[in-house]
Design an enzyme around this catalytic site. Structure first.
Site, mmCIF file in Angstrom:
data_model
loop_
_atom_site.group_PDB
_atom_site.id
_atom_site.type_symbol
_atom_site.label_atom_id
_atom_site.label_comp_id
_atom_site.label_asym_id
_atom_site.label_seq_id
_atom_site.Cartn_x
_atom_site.Cartn_y
_atom_site.Cartn_z
ATOM 1 N N TYR A 73 0.389 -1.052 0.033
ATOM 2 C CA TYR A 73 0.104 -0.130 0.368
ATOM 3 C C TYR A 73 0.800 1.303 -0.138
ATOM 4 O O TYR A 73 0.665 1.957 -0.827
ATOM 5 C CB TYR A 73 -0.660 -0.316 1.176
ATOM 6 C CG TYR A 73 -1.984 0.919 1.042
ATOM 7 C CD1 TYR A 73 -3.527 0.361 1.382
ATOM 8 C CD2 TYR A 73 -2.006 2.412 1.993
ATOM 9 C CE1 TYR A 73 -4.393 2.458 0.858
ATOM 10 C CE2 TYR A 73 -2.858 2.885 1.639
ATOM 11 C CZ TYR A 73 -4.068 2.900 0.991
ATOM 12 O OH TYR A 73 -4.989 3.680 0.949
ATOM 13 N N ASP A 217 0.709 19.574 -21.237
ATOM 14 C CA ASP A 217 -0.357 18.386 -21.160
ATOM 15 C C ASP A 217 0.089 17.120 -22.379
ATOM 16 O O ASP A 217 0.328 17.696 -23.696
ATOM 17 C CB ASP A 217 -1.197 18.520 -21.821
ATOM 18 C CG ASP A 217 -2.355 17.321 -21.944
ATOM 19 O OD1 ASP A 217 -1.895 16.240 -21.818
ATOM 20 O OD2 ASP A 217 -3.794 17.004 -21.763
ATOM 21 N N HIS A 452 -21.030 12.982 -25.872
ATOM 22 C CA HIS A 452 -20.988 11.829 -26.608
ATOM 23 C C HIS A 452 -20.321 11.072 -26.249
ATOM 24 O O HIS A 452 -20.746 10.140 -27.183
ATOM 25 C CB HIS A 452 -19.062 13.348 -27.260
ATOM 26 C CG HIS A 452 -18.077 12.665 -26.732
ATOM 27 N ND1 HIS A 452 -18.153 13.570 -25.870
ATOM 28 C CD2 HIS A 452 -16.823 12.265 -26.404
ATOM 29 C CE1 HIS A 452 -16.710 14.021 -25.053
ATOM 30 N NE2 HIS A 452 -16.128 12.329 -26.012
#
Ligand SMILES: *Cc1c(COP(=O)(O)O)cnc(C)c1O
Length: 460
Positions: A73, A217, A452
């Site tokens: 974890y 991006d 969409h």
């Protein structure tokens, strides 16, 4: 058409059968799907060019790496391996994994919105990026060069920012009202079109001048770097890795959907150059939204596969074949007179449906009509990138008119062969030859955001 397309730089170790359907069957399937191929079952699709997102084939090295996943974890070994690779490529200080690109967007973007009435400016916002910008209360303004909208004329970098317009928008709104500049590489929405390094540098200078953060991006940073090597003077002899580093050196934060140039089926990246406050913000926010900072939204095994995939995506033989497949499909269509965004970009061929179906107005979604016709013709699933995707004005609720109406034929990485692309090309050419018969569409169901994906339509 010169036959200089690169052969596959791999051999095939596992295969996945696909099957054809009959036209009669497809008529029923499409009607049941509300004339929206997102609602089709994938087993009813012969060649699936819906997206290149998470649809690629992993390598034997990646499958091998999966077994070494550490599912702890906290403090997973796989996290540290992946962090090392991300730092090696980006040369950034901080890394947080996310479940996919939009996970990175939802965690990081609100940091930049300090008050009401702010805006992000991008060469072109991807649809989830736009949605996350708007969820922060900010506006998303696109600022790509005009040449991008002229599909038939060659320009090597149709993803470039219009620098004059960028400056004008900043001046008009006031720099203090600009939350960030987002450089999308490659520019997905306009055809996977690259952004030159010269343009990216000029954007950095403007960001510095006005003291505005620069967000990259970079879902397709490797494909963008490959185009720079191919098309921009001075970079012919540089490695794609070096070019990628030069691109990323211009950003303050790098958000990435690893489902593209991460060569994995699921995964995302937040990498932060050195802004500690931004890192602290993301590390705090990731916990309730995605997960503990050493796994974010990912399992250990997926982080292992991504560490390998990020490196493989920078392999230049791989990139050459990848980009050549797209170019091949584009060349076949152009030879038959089908109008496409030219030159072809990194991950898809964008068919210009405004030119194919000028008799269908934007609010009846000409490109969606072509997408449906292609499915009926051959069982190939493409996707609309146009007014159907764009949605409505947040203020007036009117249908927005997209400057471009595209059918995107998106090529998954390392998945289909040139022969598959022949089948696609033949189908598109048939639809093109029967273009007079195409009809517009209207909604029978329309969701309020990202319509969409789930909307239902019917032909007029
Ligand atoms: C795919 C994509 C995203 C969003 O990533 P997901 O992994 O789909 O959430 C963001 N920006 C660009 C440019 C993309 O192509």
């Amino acid at each position: 058409m010169k036959n200089d397309y690169a052969a596959e730089p791999y051999r095939i170790k596992a295969v996945e059968p696909i099957k054809k359907t009959t036209r009669d069957k497809r008529e029923t399937l499409l009607e049941n799907a509300g004339y929206n191929p997102f609602a089709l079952k994938s087993e009813d699709v012969y060649i699936d060019l819906l997206t290149d997102s998470g649809t690629g084939a992993m390598s034997d090295r990646q499958w091998g790496a999966l077994m070494q996943g550490d599912e702890a974890y906290a403090g997973s070994k796989s996290f540290f391996r992946l962090e090392g690779v991300v730092q090696h490529i980006t040369q950034y200080k901080y890394f947080i994994p996310t479940h996919q690109g939009r996970g990175a967007e939802q965690v990081a973007l609100p940091y930049f919105v300090k008050k009401e009435g702010m805006a992000f400016i991008s060469n072109m916002h991807f649809d989830t990026t736009r949605a996350h910008v708007e969820l922060t209360g900010a506006r998303a303004i696109d600022c790509v060069i005009e040449e991008c909208f002229d599909t038939s004329t060659y320009h090597p970098f149709k993803g470039n920012f219009d620098l004059k317009k960028l400056r004008r928008i900043i001046e008009e709104r006031g720099a203090e009202n600009i939350a960030g500049i987002i450089t999308t590489i490659t520019n997905n929405s306009s055809g996977g079109q690259p952004v030159s390094l010269e343009n990216q540098m000029a954007v950095r200078n403007i960001a510095d001048e006005y003291n505005i953060p620069l967000i990259i991006d970079g879902a397709r940073h490797a494909e963008n770097a490959y185009f720079i090597k191919q098309r921009e003077k001075g970079y012919e002899d540089e490695s794609v890795l070096n070019i990628t580093r030069k691109q990323l050196a211009l950003g303050d934060i790098f958000l990435m959907s690893a489902k593209k140039d991460g060569l994995v089926n699921m995964g995302g990246v937040i990498a932060i150059k050195d802004d500690e406050a931004l890192y602290e913000y993301c590390r705090t926010r990731i916990v309730p939204l995605e997960g503990f900072p050493t796994y974010g939204g990912m399992s250990g095994r997926d982080m292992e596969a991504m560490a390998v995939g990020l490196e493989e995506a920078l392999d230049e033989e791989y990139l050459r074949h990848r980009i050549d497949q797209v170019r091949y499909l584009g060349d076949r269509l152009r030879k038959a007179g089908v109008p496409i965004q030219y030159p072809t970009g990194g991950h898809a061929v964008f068919v210009d449906c405004k030119a194919i179906a000028p008799h269908i107005p934007y609010h009846q979604f000409p490109a969606q009509s072509v997408v449906n016709a292609l499915y009926l013709e051959t069982g190939v699933r493409a996707v609309e990138i146009g007014s159907f995707l764009l949605g409505r004005d947040p203020d007036t609720k009117e249908n927005l008119q997209s400057p471009l109406e595209f059918m995107r034929l998106t090529i998954p990485r390392r998945t289909y062969t040139y022969k598959h692309l022949d089948v696609v090309a033949e189908g598109v050419v048939k639809v093109y030859q029967n273009r007079d018969k195409l009809r517009g569409l209207t909604f029978t169901y329309e969701p309020p955001v990202l319509r969409h994906f789930t909307a239902k339509l019917k032909p007029l």
